[in-house]
Design a protein around this motif. Structure first.
Motif, PDB file in Angstrom:
ATOM      1  N   ARG A 180       0.834  -1.210   0.000  1.00 20.12           N
ATOM      2  CA  ARG A 180       0.000   0.000   0.000  1.00 20.12           C
ATOM      3  C   ARG A 180       0.868   1.260   0.000  1.00 20.12           C
ATOM      4  O   ARG A 180       0.587   2.227  -0.696  1.00 20.12           O
ATOM      5  CB  ARG A 180      -0.944  -0.012   1.200  1.00 20.12           C
ATOM      6  CG  ARG A 180      -2.025  -1.062   1.096  1.00 20.12           C
ATOM      7  CD  ARG A 180      -2.968  -1.043   2.299  1.00 20.12           C
ATOM      8  NE  ARG A 180      -3.877  -2.162   2.269  1.00 20.12           N
ATOM      9  CZ  ARG A 180      -4.969  -2.237   1.520  1.00 20.12           C
ATOM     10  NH1 ARG A 180      -5.272  -1.250   0.710  1.00 20.12           N
ATOM     11  NH2 ARG A 180      -5.750  -3.300   1.564  1.00 20.12           N
ATOM     12  N   TYR A 222       2.279   2.209  -3.517  1.00 18.08           N
ATOM     13  CA  TYR A 222       1.334   2.856  -4.429  1.00 18.08           C
ATOM     14  C   TYR A 222       0.876   4.211  -3.916  1.00 18.08           C
ATOM     15  O   TYR A 222       0.508   5.083  -4.712  1.00 18.08           O
ATOM     16  CB  TYR A 222       0.155   1.922  -4.713  1.00 18.08           C
ATOM     17  CG  TYR A 222       0.600   0.705  -5.494  1.00 18.08           C
ATOM     18  CD1 TYR A 222       1.028   0.824  -6.812  1.00 18.08           C
ATOM     19  CD2 TYR A 222       0.650  -0.551  -4.908  1.00 18.08           C
ATOM     20  CE1 TYR A 222       1.472  -0.274  -7.530  1.00 18.08           C
ATOM     21  CE2 TYR A 222       1.080  -1.660  -5.613  1.00 18.08           C
ATOM     22  CZ  TYR A 222       1.490  -1.515  -6.918  1.00 18.08           C
ATOM     23  OH  TYR A 222       1.936  -2.603  -7.629  1.00 18.08           O
ATOM     24  N   LEU A 223       0.927   4.415  -2.607  1.00 13.27           N
ATOM     25  CA  LEU A 223       0.596   5.733  -2.058  1.00 13.27           C
ATOM     26  C   LEU A 223       1.669   6.771  -2.361  1.00 13.27           C
ATOM     27  O   LEU A 223       1.373   7.940  -2.576  1.00 13.27           O
ATOM     28  CB  LEU A 223       0.402   5.642  -0.538  1.00 13.27           C
ATOM     29  CG  LEU A 223      -0.929   5.057  -0.071  1.00 13.27           C
ATOM     30  CD1 LEU A 223      -0.897   4.803   1.439  1.00 13.27           C
ATOM     31  CD2 LEU A 223      -2.076   5.986  -0.435  1.00 13.27           C
ATOM     32  N   VAL A 224       2.918   6.349  -2.398  1.00 14.01           N
ATOM     33  CA  VAL A 224       4.026   7.291  -2.593  1.00 14.01           C
ATOM     34  C   VAL A 224       4.275   7.608  -4.069  1.00 14.01           C
ATOM     35  O   VAL A 224       4.885   8.628  -4.391  1.00 14.01           O
ATOM     36  CB  VAL A 224       5.307   6.769  -1.906  1.00 14.01           C
ATOM     37  CG1 VAL A 224       5.987   5.697  -2.746  1.00 14.01           C
ATOM     38  CG2 VAL A 224       6.270   7.894  -1.620  1.00 14.01           C
ATOM     39  N   GLU A 227       2.351   8.628  -6.634  1.00  7.90           N
ATOM     40  CA  GLU A 227       1.798   9.861  -7.214  1.00  7.90           C
ATOM     41  C   GLU A 227       2.562  11.110  -6.773  1.00  7.90           C
ATOM     42  O   GLU A 227       3.032  11.877  -7.628  1.00  7.90           O
ATOM     43  CB  GLU A 227       0.311  10.018  -6.911  1.00  7.90           C
ATOM     44  CG  GLU A 227      -0.260  11.265  -7.566  1.00  7.90           C
ATOM     45  CD  GLU A 227      -1.677  11.595  -7.152  1.00  7.90           C
ATOM     46  OE1 GLU A 227      -2.287  12.416  -7.854  1.00  7.90           O
ATOM     47  OE2 GLU A 227      -2.169  11.061  -6.136  1.00  7.90           O
ATOM     48  N   PHE A 248      -1.568   6.980 -11.597  1.00  7.39           N
ATOM     49  CA  PHE A 248      -0.948   7.071 -10.266  1.00  7.39           C
ATOM     50  C   PHE A 248      -1.977   7.489  -9.224  1.00  7.39           C
ATOM     51  O   PHE A 248      -2.007   6.961  -8.113  1.00  7.39           O
ATOM     52  CB  PHE A 248       0.216   8.070 -10.266  1.00  7.39           C
ATOM     53  CG  PHE A 248       1.489   7.559 -10.857  1.00  7.39           C
ATOM     54  CD1 PHE A 248       1.964   6.283 -10.594  1.00  7.39           C
ATOM     55  CD2 PHE A 248       2.252   8.371 -11.689  1.00  7.39           C
ATOM     56  CE1 PHE A 248       3.152   5.815 -11.132  1.00  7.39           C
ATOM     57  CE2 PHE A 248       3.452   7.926 -12.233  1.00  7.39           C
ATOM     58  CZ  PHE A 248       3.887   6.643 -11.958  1.00  7.39           C
ATOM     59  N   ARG A 249      -2.816   8.451  -9.577  1.00  6.86           N
ATOM     60  CA  ARG A 249      -3.854   8.936  -8.641  1.00  6.86           C
ATOM     61  C   ARG A 249      -4.817   7.798  -8.294  1.00  6.86           C
ATOM     62  O   ARG A 249      -5.148   7.589  -7.124  1.00  6.86           O
ATOM     63  CB  ARG A 249      -4.603  10.115  -9.253  1.00  6.86           C
ATOM     64  CG  ARG A 249      -5.571  10.769  -8.290  1.00  6.86           C
ATOM     65  CD  ARG A 249      -6.276  11.996  -8.855  1.00  6.86           C
ATOM     66  NE  ARG A 249      -5.397  12.822  -9.673  1.00  6.86           N
ATOM     67  CZ  ARG A 249      -5.534  12.988 -10.994  1.00  6.86           C
ATOM     68  NH1 ARG A 249      -6.494  12.390 -11.646  1.00  6.86           N
ATOM     69  NH2 ARG A 249      -4.697  13.762 -11.668  1.00  6.86           N
ATOM     70  N   ALA A 260      -3.203   5.282  -6.007  1.00  6.01           N
ATOM     71  CA  ALA A 260      -3.065   5.809  -4.647  1.00  6.01           C
ATOM     72  C   ALA A 260      -4.405   5.747  -3.908  1.00  6.01           C
ATOM     73  O   ALA A 260      -4.448   5.387  -2.725  1.00  6.01           O
ATOM     74  CB  ALA A 260      -2.546   7.244  -4.687  1.00  6.01           C
ATOM     75  N   HIS A 261      -5.495   6.083  -4.594  1.00  6.83           N
ATOM     76  CA  HIS A 261      -6.822   6.007  -3.957  1.00  6.83           C
ATOM     77  C   HIS A 261      -7.157   4.566  -3.573  1.00  6.83           C
ATOM     78  O   HIS A 261      -7.694   4.318  -2.485  1.00  6.83           O
ATOM     79  CB  HIS A 261      -7.898   6.576  -4.877  1.00  6.83           C
ATOM     80  CG  HIS A 261      -7.871   8.067  -4.978  1.00  6.83           C
ATOM     81  ND1 HIS A 261      -8.024   8.905  -3.899  1.00  6.83           N
ATOM     82  CD2 HIS A 261      -7.696   8.875  -6.055  1.00  6.83           C
ATOM     83  CE1 HIS A 261      -7.941  10.158  -4.289  1.00  6.83           C
ATOM     84  NE2 HIS A 261      -7.733  10.169  -5.597  1.00  6.83           N
ATOM     85  N   ALA A 270      -5.121   3.547  -0.570  1.00  2.65           N
ATOM     86  CA  ALA A 270      -5.539   4.227   0.654  1.00  2.65           C
ATOM     87  C   ALA A 270      -6.813   3.618   1.250  1.00  2.65           C
ATOM     88  O   ALA A 270      -7.106   3.838   2.426  1.00  2.65           O
ATOM     89  CB  ALA A 270      -5.759   5.709   0.375  1.00  2.65           C
TER      90      ALA A 270
END
Length: 182
Positions: free
Chosen positions: A46, A49-51, A53, A109-110, A113-114, A117
């Motif tokens: 997680r 993929y959060l970092v 973007e 990427f956005r 990240a969603h 999250a």
């Protein structure tokens, strides 16, 4: 119009630094992508993929634009010119296309990240092969641009040929730079 030698060298340093930085950032994203696909730790997956973007906005995008802009400055301020040689045009095309693809990919990427999250999202739906594929393709394309910059294959555009024909006798055209081979 050519730049004075000191300014030309400074512009070259900035261009090489931003181009190599972009290449390095792509390698870092490839590493992150592989970690995201292979790690068994859900927090790591997680987190990767959060970092991606924000790291892309603060590293990949600025370096892509810096490489593009400094490349244009380099070509316009040196004897190579922007439209005289095919290898310069190909490098420009590579840079423009890669930058546009990157900007379009920022939406992916956005989305990743969603998804990362969301604590209720299954880890299998968080993992995504797309960043690996895009990083590898970007790496190949950027390495191709580097090869073109180093080897400078022969081939003068029609614009460059016209420019050479219009030069007065005894003067070489700005694009007619003698480059040692080997």
């Amino acid at each position: 119009m050519t730049m004075p030698p000191r300014l030309r060298k400074l512009a070259l340093i900035v261009h090489v630094t931003s181009s190599v930085g972009w290449l390095g950032a792509v390698l870092a994203f490839l590493a992150l992508s592989v970690i995201g696909l292979t790690s068994q730790d859900p927090a790591t997956v997680r987190g990767v993929y959060l970092v991606m973007e924000p790291a892309a906005w603060y590293a990949l995008v600025p370096l892509a634009f810096a490489a593009l802009l400094t490349g244009i400055v380099q070509s316009l301020g040196t004897p190579w010119g922007l439209f005289r040689h095919y290898w310069v045009l190909f490098k420009l095309l590579i840079n423009v296309v890669a930058t546009v693809v990157l900007l379009i990919y920022m939406g992916t990427f956005r989305s990743m990240a969603h998804m990362a999250a969301d604590p209720d999202a299954e880890l299998s739906s968080v993992r995504n092969f797309s960043p690996v594929l895009h990083s590898v393709l970007a790496l190949v394309v950027l390495l191709l641009a580097m090869v073109l910059a180093v080897y400078k294959p022969r081939g003068v555009t029609p614009f460059g040929q016209r420019e050479r024909r219009t030069q007065p006798e005894g003067r070489s055209a700005p694009g007619a730079v003698s480059v040692p081979q080997g």
